[in-house]
Scaffold this active site. Sequence first.
Site, PDB file in Angstrom:
ATOM      1  N   LYS A  11      -5.475  58.913 -39.806  1.00 25.22           N
ATOM      2  CA  LYS A  11      -6.532  59.259 -40.767  1.00 25.22           C
ATOM      3  C   LYS A  11      -7.254  60.567 -40.393  1.00 25.22           C
ATOM      4  CE  LYS A  11      -7.330  54.417 -42.134  1.00 25.22           C
ATOM      5  NZ  LYS A  11      -8.358  53.362 -42.343  1.00 25.22           N
ATOM      6  N   TYR A  51      -5.320  52.650 -52.116  1.00 26.34           N
ATOM      7  CA  TYR A  51      -6.324  51.632 -51.786  1.00 26.34           C
ATOM      8  C   TYR A  51      -6.768  50.830 -53.010  1.00 26.34           C
ATOM      9  CZ  TYR A  51      -6.893  53.061 -46.906  1.00 26.34           C
ATOM     10  OH  TYR A  51      -6.694  53.295 -45.562  1.00 26.34           O
ATOM     11  N   ASN A 114     -11.715  54.919 -38.853  1.00 28.20           N
ATOM     12  CA  ASN A 114     -11.085  54.141 -37.785  1.00 28.20           C
ATOM     13  C   ASN A 114      -9.664  54.580 -37.456  1.00 28.20           C
ATOM     14  OD1 ASN A 114      -9.886  53.155 -40.027  1.00 28.20           O
ATOM     15  ND2 ASN A 114     -10.540  51.032 -39.780  1.00 28.20           N
ATOM     16  N   HIS A 117      -4.196  53.606 -40.295  1.00 29.52           N
ATOM     17  CA  HIS A 117      -3.879  52.524 -41.232  1.00 29.52           C
ATOM     18  C   HIS A 117      -2.522  51.954 -40.833  1.00 29.52           C
ATOM     19  CE1 HIS A 117      -2.831  50.356 -44.926  1.00 29.52           C
ATOM     20  NE2 HIS A 117      -1.625  50.875 -44.759  1.00 29.52           N
ATOM     21  N   GLU A 128       4.206  50.750 -49.716  1.00 30.45           N
ATOM     22  CA  GLU A 128       3.471  51.912 -49.198  1.00 30.45           C
ATOM     23  C   GLU A 128       4.433  53.022 -48.758  1.00 30.45           C
ATOM     24  OE1 GLU A 128      -0.314  49.175 -47.720  1.00 30.45           O
ATOM     25  OE2 GLU A 128       0.892  50.194 -46.205  1.00 30.45           O
TER      26      GLU A 128
HETATM   27  P1  GDP Z   1      -7.478  47.394 -42.093  1.00 33.03           P
HETATM   28  O1  GDP Z   1      -6.303  46.652 -42.682  1.00 33.03           O
HETATM   29  O2  GDP Z   1      -7.779  46.999 -40.676  1.00 33.03           O
HETATM   30  O3  GDP Z   1      -7.346  48.897 -42.247  1.00 33.03           O
HETATM   31  O4  GDP Z   1      -8.793  46.964 -42.912  1.00 33.03           O
HETATM   32  P2  GDP Z   1      -9.083  46.642 -44.446  1.00 33.03           P
HETATM   33  O5  GDP Z   1      -7.810  46.485 -45.239  1.00 33.03           O
HETATM   34  O6  GDP Z   1     -10.080  45.529 -44.484  1.00 33.03           O
HETATM   35  O7  GDP Z   1      -9.867  47.942 -44.960  1.00 33.03           O
HETATM   36  C1  GDP Z   1      -9.167  49.126 -45.284  1.00 33.03           C
HETATM   37  C2  GDP Z   1      -9.945  50.309 -44.758  1.00 33.03           C
HETATM   38  O8  GDP Z   1     -11.178  50.399 -45.467  1.00 33.03           O
HETATM   39  C3  GDP Z   1     -10.360  50.226 -43.293  1.00 33.03           C
HETATM   40  O9  GDP Z   1      -9.356  50.590 -42.399  1.00 33.03           O
HETATM   41  C4  GDP Z   1     -11.538  51.188 -43.246  1.00 33.03           C
HETATM   42  O10 GDP Z   1     -11.114  52.544 -43.180  1.00 33.03           O
HETATM   43  C5  GDP Z   1     -12.175  50.939 -44.610  1.00 33.03           C
HETATM   44  N1  GDP Z   1     -13.285  49.957 -44.490  1.00 33.03           N
HETATM   45  C6  GDP Z   1     -13.199  48.623 -44.274  1.00 33.03           C
HETATM   46  N2  GDP Z   1     -14.417  48.055 -44.204  1.00 33.03           N
HETATM   47  C7  GDP Z   1     -15.304  49.080 -44.386  1.00 33.03           C
HETATM   48  C8  GDP Z   1     -16.726  49.156 -44.411  1.00 33.03           C
HETATM   49  O11 GDP Z   1     -17.442  48.165 -44.268  1.00 33.03           O
HETATM   50  N3  GDP Z   1     -17.274  50.402 -44.628  1.00 33.03           N
HETATM   51  C9  GDP Z   1     -16.500  51.530 -44.807  1.00 33.03           C
HETATM   52  N4  GDP Z   1     -17.091  52.719 -45.013  1.00 33.03           N
HETATM   53  N5  GDP Z   1     -15.165  51.490 -44.786  1.00 33.03           N
HETATM   54  C10 GDP Z   1     -14.566  50.299 -44.559  1.00 33.03           C
END
Ligand code: GDP
Length: 140
Positions: A11, A51, A114, A117, A128
Site C-alpha cells: 500500500k 473495495y 497498514n 493487502h 482480485e
Molecule cells: P484486512 O483484510 O486485514 O485488510 O481488513 P479488512 O478487510 O477488514 O479492511 C480492509 C482495509 O480497510 C484494511 O486493510 C484497512 O486498510 C482499511 N480499514 C479497516 N478498518 C479501518 C478503520 O477502522 N479505519 C480506516 N481508516 N481504515 C480501515
Amino acid sequence: MAIQRTFSIIKPDATERNLTGAVNAVIEKAGLRIIGQRRIQMTRAQAERFYDVHKERPFFGELVDFMTSGPVVVQVLEGENAVKAYRDVMGATNPADAEEGTIRKLYAKSIGENSVHGSDSEENAAIEIRQFFSEADIAG
Ligand code: GDP
C-alpha cells in the site's frame, strides 16, 4: 496441502517509505514466491471496485483516498496454502494487535495505513488477481 495463488498489494504508506524490498523480503522468507508484480497508481474507479465489499463502511471514503494517494505494488504470490500463509505473515488489520515479526507489526502505521493487502479466500484471490493481471504477466 495445495499450491495456491493469492493477491497482494503493497500500500501507499509502504511505497512512500521505500519499503517495497523490505516487505518482499518478509514475503519470501515466509516461503511465498512473487510470481507477478507491477507498480501502479490506482485510479479512484479501480480502488472503489476493488473495495466494493466495504462501500457501506464508514471508512470507505478514507480507504479510497488512501489507496489512491500514491503508488502501490500489486502482486501475485504462490506457495503452499498461500492465502492463509500470507494472511499469517501480514498480521492483524490493526498493527497494535499484530504478532511480532509480521509485516504489519514491523511496518504498518495505523489500522488504515497498514502497509499490505492480502486476499481472504482462494475465490477472492482469483477475482482480485484477474482485476490487475493477465495470465501473460504471471510466471510461476
Ligand atoms: P484486512 O483484510 O486485514 O485488510 O481488513 P479488512 O478487510 O477488514 O479492511 C480492509 C482495509 O480497510 C484494511 O486493510 C484497512 O486498510 C482499511 N480499514 C479497516 N478498518 C479501518 C478503520 O477502522 N479505519 C480506516 N481508516 N481504515 C480501515
